[in-house]
Motif scaffolding. Structure first.
Motif, PDB file in Angstrom:
ATOM      1  N   ALA A   1       0.901  -1.219  -0.117  1.00 34.70           N
ATOM      2  CA  ALA A   1      -0.058   0.069   0.057  1.00 34.70           C
ATOM      3  C   ALA A   1       0.933   1.194  -0.038  1.00 34.70           C
ATOM      4  N   MET A   2       0.263   2.380  -0.794  1.00 34.01           N
ATOM      5  CA  MET A   2       1.272   3.527  -0.929  1.00 34.01           C
ATOM      6  C   MET A   2       0.499   4.717  -1.008  1.00 34.01           C
ATOM      7  N   ARG A   3       0.808   5.647  -0.329  1.00 32.37           N
ATOM      8  CA  ARG A   3       0.071   6.952  -0.295  1.00 32.37           C
ATOM      9  C   ARG A   3       0.925   8.003  -0.592  1.00 32.37           C
ATOM     10  N   ILE A   4       0.487   8.860  -1.469  1.00 32.71           N
ATOM     11  CA  ILE A   4       1.457   9.988  -2.060  1.00 32.71           C
ATOM     12  C   ILE A   4       0.688  11.487  -1.706  1.00 32.71           C
ATOM     13  N   LEU A   5       1.388  12.120  -1.188  1.00 31.51           N
ATOM     14  CA  LEU A   5       0.866  13.499  -0.701  1.00 31.51           C
ATOM     15  C   LEU A   5       1.643  14.602  -1.161  1.00 31.51           C
ATOM     16  N   ASP A   6       0.857  15.833  -1.405  1.00 32.05           N
ATOM     17  CA  ASP A   6       1.501  17.008  -1.639  1.00 32.05           C
ATOM     18  C   ASP A   6       2.142  17.621  -0.290  1.00 32.05           C
ATOM     19  N   VAL A   7       3.015  18.693  -0.396  1.00 33.04           N
ATOM     20  CA  VAL A   7       3.450  19.154   0.943  1.00 33.04           C
ATOM     21  C   VAL A   7       2.606  19.816   1.746  1.00 33.04           C
ATOM     22  N   ASP A   8       1.300  20.249   1.161  1.00 34.82           N
ATOM     23  CA  ASP A   8       0.434  20.577   1.938  1.00 34.82           C
ATOM     24  C   ASP A   8      -0.743  19.593   2.816  1.00 34.82           C
ATOM     25  N   GLY A   9      -0.297  18.326   2.251  1.00 37.41           N
ATOM     26  CA  GLY A   9      -1.266  17.473   2.986  1.00 37.41           C
ATOM     27  C   GLY A   9      -2.181  16.658   2.133  1.00 37.41           C
ATOM     28  N   THR A  10      -2.448  17.382   0.875  1.00 35.90           N
ATOM     29  CA  THR A  10      -3.542  16.892  -0.044  1.00 35.90           C
ATOM     30  C   THR A  10      -3.019  15.308  -0.376  1.00 35.90           C
TER      31      THR A  10
ATOM     32  N   SER B   1      17.888  20.808  12.403  1.00 35.05           N
ATOM     33  CA  SER B   1      18.190  21.160  11.084  1.00 35.05           C
ATOM     34  C   SER B   1      17.080  20.610   9.978  1.00 35.05           C
ATOM     35  N   LEU B   2      16.684  19.401  10.317  1.00 35.93           N
ATOM     36  CA  LEU B   2      15.792  18.878   9.291  1.00 35.93           C
ATOM     37  C   LEU B   2      14.170  19.745   9.583  1.00 35.93           C
ATOM     38  N   LEU B   3      14.100  19.929  10.764  1.00 35.58           N
ATOM     39  CA  LEU B   3      12.566  20.757  11.042  1.00 35.58           C
ATOM     40  C   LEU B   3      12.657  22.175  10.115  1.00 35.58           C
ATOM     41  N   THR B   4      13.986  22.639  10.027  1.00 37.60           N
ATOM     42  CA  THR B   4      14.140  23.749   9.188  1.00 37.60           C
ATOM     43  C   THR B   4      13.946  23.530   7.834  1.00 37.60           C
ATOM     44  N   LEU B   5      14.670  22.429   7.537  1.00 32.78           N
ATOM     45  CA  LEU B   5      14.451  22.006   5.932  1.00 32.78           C
ATOM     46  C   LEU B   5      13.050  21.909   5.487  1.00 32.78           C
ATOM     47  N   TYR B   6      12.251  21.321   6.397  1.00 30.39           N
ATOM     48  CA  TYR B   6      10.985  20.973   6.073  1.00 30.39           C
ATOM     49  C   TYR B   6       9.938  21.841   6.621  1.00 30.39           C
ATOM     50  N   ASP B   7      10.309  23.139   7.117  1.00 30.15           N
ATOM     51  CA  ASP B   7       9.403  24.292   7.577  1.00 30.15           C
ATOM     52  C   ASP B   7       8.429  24.253   6.458  1.00 30.15           C
ATOM     53  N   GLY B   8       7.173  24.368   7.117  1.00 28.82           N
ATOM     54  CA  GLY B   8       6.105  24.760   6.357  1.00 28.82           C
ATOM     55  C   GLY B   8       5.404  23.608   5.758  1.00 28.82           C
TER      56      GLY B   8
ATOM     57  N   VAL C   1       4.471  15.253   8.598  1.00 24.19           N
ATOM     58  CA  VAL C   1       5.858  15.204   8.197  1.00 24.19           C
ATOM     59  C   VAL C   1       6.786  15.794   9.474  1.00 24.19           C
ATOM     60  N   LEU C   2       6.342  16.997  10.072  1.00 20.04           N
ATOM     61  CA  LEU C   2       6.988  17.433  11.096  1.00 20.04           C
ATOM     62  C   LEU C   2       6.800  16.503  12.256  1.00 20.04           C
ATOM     63  N   ASP C   3       5.868  16.211  12.599  1.00 16.19           N
ATOM     64  CA  ASP C   3       5.547  15.089  13.635  1.00 16.19           C
ATOM     65  C   ASP C   3       6.713  14.056  13.598  1.00 16.19           C
ATOM     66  N   PHE C   4       6.775  13.271  12.305  1.00 14.15           N
ATOM     67  CA  PHE C   4       7.564  11.945  12.185  1.00 14.15           C
ATOM     68  C   PHE C   4       9.130  12.671  12.568  1.00 14.15           C
ATOM     69  N   LEU C   5       9.364  13.885  12.142  1.00 14.17           N
ATOM     70  CA  LEU C   5      10.807  14.124  12.488  1.00 14.17           C
ATOM     71  C   LEU C   5      10.822  14.623  14.007  1.00 14.17           C
ATOM     72  N   HIS C   6       9.967  15.154  14.735  1.00 16.39           N
ATOM     73  CA  HIS C   6       9.912  15.366  16.100  1.00 16.39           C
ATOM     74  C   HIS C   6      10.013  14.184  16.883  1.00 16.39           C
ATOM     75  N   HIS C   7       9.482  12.973  16.494  1.00 13.24           N
ATOM     76  CA  HIS C   7       9.362  11.755  17.056  1.00 13.24           C
ATOM     77  C   HIS C   7      10.680  10.627  16.782  1.00 13.24           C
ATOM     78  N   GLY C   8      11.125  11.112  15.770  1.00  8.56           N
ATOM     79  CA  GLY C   8      12.367  10.127  15.329  1.00  8.56           C
ATOM     80  C   GLY C   8      13.234   9.961  16.372  1.00  8.56           C
ATOM     81  N   THR C   9      14.020   8.827  16.606  1.00  6.99           N
ATOM     82  CA  THR C   9      14.789   8.459  17.639  1.00  6.99           C
ATOM     83  C   THR C   9      16.212   8.593  17.365  1.00  6.99           C
ATOM     84  N   ALA C  10      16.779   8.515  16.425  1.00  4.08           N
ATOM     85  CA  ALA C  10      18.071   8.526  16.112  1.00  4.08           C
ATOM     86  C   ALA C  10      18.104   8.875  14.350  1.00  4.08           C
ATOM     87  N   PHE C  11      19.321   9.578  13.975  1.00  3.53           N
ATOM     88  CA  PHE C  11      19.347   9.881  12.670  1.00  3.53           C
ATOM     89  C   PHE C  11      20.764   9.467  12.218  1.00  3.53           C
TER      90      PHE C  11
END
Ligand SMILES: Cc1cc2nc3c(=O)[nH]c(=O)nc-3n(C[C@H](O)[C@H](O)[C@H](O)COP(=O)(O)OP(=O)(O)OC[C@H]3O[C@@H](n4cnc5c(N)ncnc54)[C@H](O)[C@@H]3O)c2cc1C
Length: 402
Positions: A76-85, A245-252, A257-267
Motif C-alpha cells: 500500500a502506498m499513499r502520496i501527498l503534496d506538501v500541504d497534505g493533500t 536542522s531537518l525541521l528547518t529544511l521541512y519548515d511549512g 511530516v514534522l511530527d515524524f521528525l519530532h518523534h524520530g529516535t536517532a538519525f
C-alpha cells in the motif's frame, strides 16, 4: 573436482546468490566483513518483485518461506503534496503478490539458513591470474585462493578493483534516516497515515518517505538535494541538532511530516552514490560482480512520478507561483544549495487543522485522480539487485558446466 567458490559480502545479493548455488549443490563460502549477523541494525524493509527478486528466491527453493514471511499489505502506498493533500492512494489487495515487503533482517535470516558464512573476514584485495586461481587477501593479512570470487560487497566494493576502475559518484541527493517504534500505540495518527505500507510527500528538491516495517516499526527517510558537505558543523551524535536542522529544511510542510521528525529516535546520514548506469567490465577469469558492487543505483524509483528532484537549471523549469503563494521565512537554499532566484522555494498557504484531520482519518477520501486500482504502481530498486543475482547465475552457467 569441486570448484572453490567465494562470495564476498553477505548482503541480500551475495546471500541470495550463495543460496542458489547451495540449492544446486555447489559448495560456496561467504566472506563477510561484519563480525556477526547482528553486528549492526539490518536496515528497513525491501520489496521483492514477481519475476525478479521472487524468481531468484524460487531458484533458491525459498519462495514459499518468503511468501509466509513477507507482507503483501506493505505494498500500500499513499502520496501527498506538501500541504497534505492526498494525491494518490494505492491500497494493497491481500492476494496481490506483485512486490510484497519484507524486513531486511527477516530476509537475511531466511537466506542465511545452512550457508557457510565466515564472519569478520573483511577482504582487502583480490588478485586474479595467480597460478592457483584468484588470490583473496584479507584485511588481517591472511590469504586464501579460490577458483571463482563473486564480489557482492556493496557500493564500496574491494573486489570491483580487480575488474573495473569505476568508482561511485555522489548523486547530489542525500537521505537522512530516522525511525519510530511501537507506532500504533505511541503515535496512532502517524500509524494511520502510513497505513500498512508507505507514505511519501514530494516537494521540489526534497521529499519525505515513511515506511512501515513489521512489529510497529516505521522507518523515515528525509530526502533532499544538497552538496556533500551540507552537514558541515553538524554533530550526528547530537540528535536534537540534527532534528532541528531537518525541521528547518521541512519548515511549512504538512504537520505529520514534522511530527515524524519530532518523534524520530536517532538519525543516520546516507548520501546516495551511483555507478555509471551502463557499468560493464572486460571479462577477468575467476572474478565477477553482483548487486550494488556491479550496478549501484539510488533507491529513488518512486520519485519518477514526482517533480521532487527537479534541478534549478532543469530543462522544464517550475511554473511561476500563483500570486497567493508566499516565500518561506527560512530559505531552502541554505540547506540544499538550490532554489528559485532569490532564495527559498515558493509554497502555497499550507497546512491547517483541516488538512491534518484529513490525513489522520482512517481512510482518506480526498484523492483527486482516478480510482486507486486504475493507477499505475511505483517501482523500486531491490528487484533489480536480486534480479541481477539471478541473471548472474544464468550468465555464469557455462562456468559450472565447464
Ligand atoms: C537508504 C537506503 C534505502 C534503501 N531502500 C531500499 C528499498 O526500500 N528497497 C530496495 O529495493 N532497495 C533499497 N535500497 C537499495 C538496497 O539497499 C541495495 O540495493 C541492496 O542492499 C544491495 O545489496 P548488496 O548485497 O549488493 O549490497 P549490500 O547490501 O551493501 O551488502 C554488502 C555486504 O558486503 C559486506 N562487505 C562490504 N565490504 C566488504 C569487504 N571488503 N569484505 C567483506 N565483506 C564486505 C557488507 O558488510 C555487507 O554485508 C536502499 C538503499 C539505501 C542506501
Amino acid at each position: 573436482m569441486r570448484q572453490r567458490i567465494a562470495v564476498v559480502g553477505g548482503g541480500p545479493a551475495g546471500l541470495t546468490f550463495a543460496r542458489v548455488l547451495h540449492h544446486h549443490d555447489h559448495p560456496v563460502t561467504v566472506l563477510e566483513r561484519d563480525p556477526a549477523p547482528d553486528a549492526r541494525p539490518p536496515g528497513g524493509t525491501l520489496d521483492l518483485h514477481e519475476g525478479m527478486g521472487q524468481l531468484a528466491l524460487a531458484k533458491a527453493g525459498l519462495l514459499a518461506e518468503f511468501q509466509a514471511l513477507s507482507r503483501p499489505e506493505g505494498q500500500a502506498m499513499r502520496i501527498l503534496d506538501v500541504d497534505g493533500t492526498v494525491l494518490r492512494d494505492w491500497p494493497a489487495r491481500p492476494d496481490d503478490r506483485a512486490h510484497p515487503e519484507i524486513d531486511r533482517g527477516q530476509l537475511r535470516d531466511l537466506l542465511l539458513g545452512p550457508l557457510d558464512v565466515q564472519w569478520g573476514r573483511g577482504v582487502a584485495e583480490v588478485v586474479p591470474g595467480t597460478g592457483d586461481g584468484v588470490l583473496v587477501r584479507f584485511a588481517d593479512g591472511r590469504e586464501e585462493t579460490f577458483d571463482l570470487v563473486v564480489g557482492a560487497d556493496g557500493a564500496w566494493s574491494r573486489v570491483r578493483r580487480a575488474v573495473s576502475p569505476a568508482t561511485p559518484h555522489y548523486t547530489g541527493i542525500t537521505l537522512v534516516e530516522t525511525s519510530l517504534d511501537d507506532v500504533d500505540t505511541r503515535h496512532p495518527g502517524l500509524a494511520r497515515l502510513v497505513g500498512d505500507g508507505s507514505v511519501a510527500v514530494y516537494g521540489v528538491n526534497r521529499a519525505f518517505v515513511a515506511q512501515r516495517n513489521s512489529g510497529g516499526h516505521v522507518k523515515v527517510y528525509a530526502q533532499f538535494r544538497a552538496p556533500l558537505d551540507w552537514h558541515a558543523g553538524l554533530d550526528w551524535a547530537d540528535a536534537e541538532a540534527v532534528r532541528s536542522s531537518l525541521l528547518t529544511l521541512y519548515d511549512g510542510w504538512t504537520a505529520p511530516v514534522l511530527d515524524f521528525l519530532h518523534h524520530g529516535t536517532a538519525f543516520v546520514h546516507r548520501p546516495l552514490y551511483v555507478l555509471p548506469v551502463a557499468h560493464t567490465w572486460a571479462h577477468v577469469p575467476g572474478v565477477t560482480l553482483l548487486g550494488d558492487a556491479a550496478h549501484l543505483m539510488p533507491p529513488l524509483g518512486w520519485a519518477r512520478t514526482s517533480r521532487c528532484w527537479e534541478a534549478p537549471n532543469s530543462p522544464r523549469p517550475s511554473p511561476p507561483p500563483p500570486a497567493s503563494w508566499t516565500r518561506p521565512s527560512v530559505p531552502s537554499r541554505n540547506a540544499c544549495g538550490h532554489g528559485p532566484p532569490g532564495g527559498g522555494r515558493w509554497r502555497r498557504p499550507v497546512w491547517n487543522a483541516s488538512s491534518a484531520r484529513t490525513l489522520a482519518r482512517p481512510s482518506p477520501s480526498s484523492t483527486r485522480f482516478s480510482r486507486p486500482d486504475q493507477q499505475p504502481r511505483p517501482s523500486k530498486t531491490l528487484q533489480r539487485v536480486i534480479g541481477l543475482a539471478y541473471s548472474s547465475v544464468c550468465t555464469m552457467r557455462p562456468f559450472f558446466h565447464a
